[in-house]
Scaffold this active site. Structure first.
Site, mmCIF file in Angstrom:
data_model
loop_
_atom_site.group_PDB
_atom_site.id
_atom_site.type_symbol
_atom_site.label_atom_id
_atom_site.label_comp_id
_atom_site.label_asym_id
_atom_site.label_seq_id
_atom_site.Cartn_x
_atom_site.Cartn_y
_atom_site.Cartn_z
ATOM 1 N N PRO A 1 0.815 -1.221 0.000
ATOM 2 C CG PRO A 1 -0.100 -1.097 2.141
ATOM 3 C CD PRO A 1 0.581 -2.036 1.211
ATOM 4 C CD GLU B 1 2.183 -4.361 11.036
ATOM 5 O OE1 GLU B 1 2.085 -3.120 10.999
ATOM 6 O OE2 GLU B 1 1.209 -5.121 11.214
ATOM 7 N NE ARG C 1 -8.385 -5.105 -20.491
ATOM 8 C CZ ARG C 1 -8.714 -4.092 -21.283
ATOM 9 N NH1 ARG C 1 -7.899 -3.052 -21.371
ATOM 10 N NH2 ARG C 1 -9.805 -4.110 -22.000
ATOM 11 C CG ASP D 1 -10.086 -0.308 -22.769
ATOM 12 O OD1 ASP D 1 -11.214 -0.587 -23.199
ATOM 13 O OD2 ASP D 1 -9.175 -1.143 -22.636
#
Length: 254
Positions: free
Chosen positions: A90, A117, A155, A170
């Site tokens: 993150p 962690e 893709r 897209d």
């Protein structure tokens, strides 16, 4: 493209790599997928531990450097070239379309999925070329984010989608959200398809799609327009929509 994933839960990837577009990419020889359980590289032959308590104290467990170093070196030894080694965290850069395009040009990607962690900092410092995140939130592990990134990258490989124009239209590919789409019937429960789309006039259709794409971006993701090169006509449209938005807000307040 060769894609390797290092994970404590290889079974999570079975359905993903054996379904839909990713399955077709593998069947057509456009991508290969391999998942390695880095627990197999633990020096703890009895319990196969890959984590330990953090130096200095604190909550949770930290992923040890040794199993990850050995697993990455094992994967690298199987192929030539220098792969991109991507740490799922993150704290990483947030995935966007431009990053997916960049990664789609590589021949070999290695994804490291953690589950505790955090990582021993030496993994970041010595092994990793990229740290990526799919959003500002925390998940149980790096497996789901890795799946998202792999799908977004594969893709884009030539031949994977069949229609080479598909990824070009897209959302985000040109900096805007995609325009509205319609299909048969032309009239569904009194809801009609915009007449211009039935006209067969390709120039008018493209002009309509571009304007609607810009409109949708303005109302849903105006932040994307901060760096979009608007021409004079587009600026006029946006000013009209801004007034429309303002009046709509006033009407709701009354």
């Amino acid at each position: 493209m060769k894609i390797d994933v290092l994970s404590l839960f290889p079974e999570m990837f079975t359905g993903v790599f054996q379904s839909s577009i990713l399955k077709k990419a593998a069947e057509n020889g456009l991508a290969t997928f391999n998942v390695t359980d880095y627990r197999e590289f633990s020096e703890d032959k009895k319990h196969h531990r890959v984590d330990d308590y953090p130096y200095g104290g604190g909550a949770g467990m930290v992923l040890k450097a040794q199993p990850i170093f050995d697993a990455v070196e094992h994967v690298k030894a199987k192929v030539e070239g220098t792969p991109r080694v991507i740490l799922m965290t993150p704290q990483g850069d947030r995935l966007d379309h431009q990053k997916a395009v960049e990664l789609s040009k590589e021949e070999h990607l290695i994804f490291i999925c953690g589950h505790y962690e955090g990582y021993d900092e030496r993994i970041r410092e010595q092994l990793v070329t990229d740290e990526l995140s799919i959003g500002d939130y925390v998940l149980t592990g790096g497996e789901l984010p890795a799946m998202v990134i792999i799908d977004s990258v594969v893709r884009l490989l030539p031949g994977v989608l069949g229609n080479e124009a598909s990824p070009i239209a897209d959302s985000f590919s040109n900096g805007l959200l995609e325009h509205p789409q319609y299909t048969r019937p032309a009239n569904f429960r009194g809801l009609e398809v915009p007449e211009v789309l039935l006209s067969g006039h390709h120039k008018n259709i493209e002009a309509w799609r571009h304007k609607e794409s810009l409109r949708r971006t303005f109302f849903r993701r105006p932040d994307l327009l901060e760096h979009y090169p608007l021409d004079e006509k587009e600026r006029q449209w946006i000013e009209e929509w801004r007034q429309e938005k303002k009046h709509s807000r006033i009407s709701k307040d009354q």
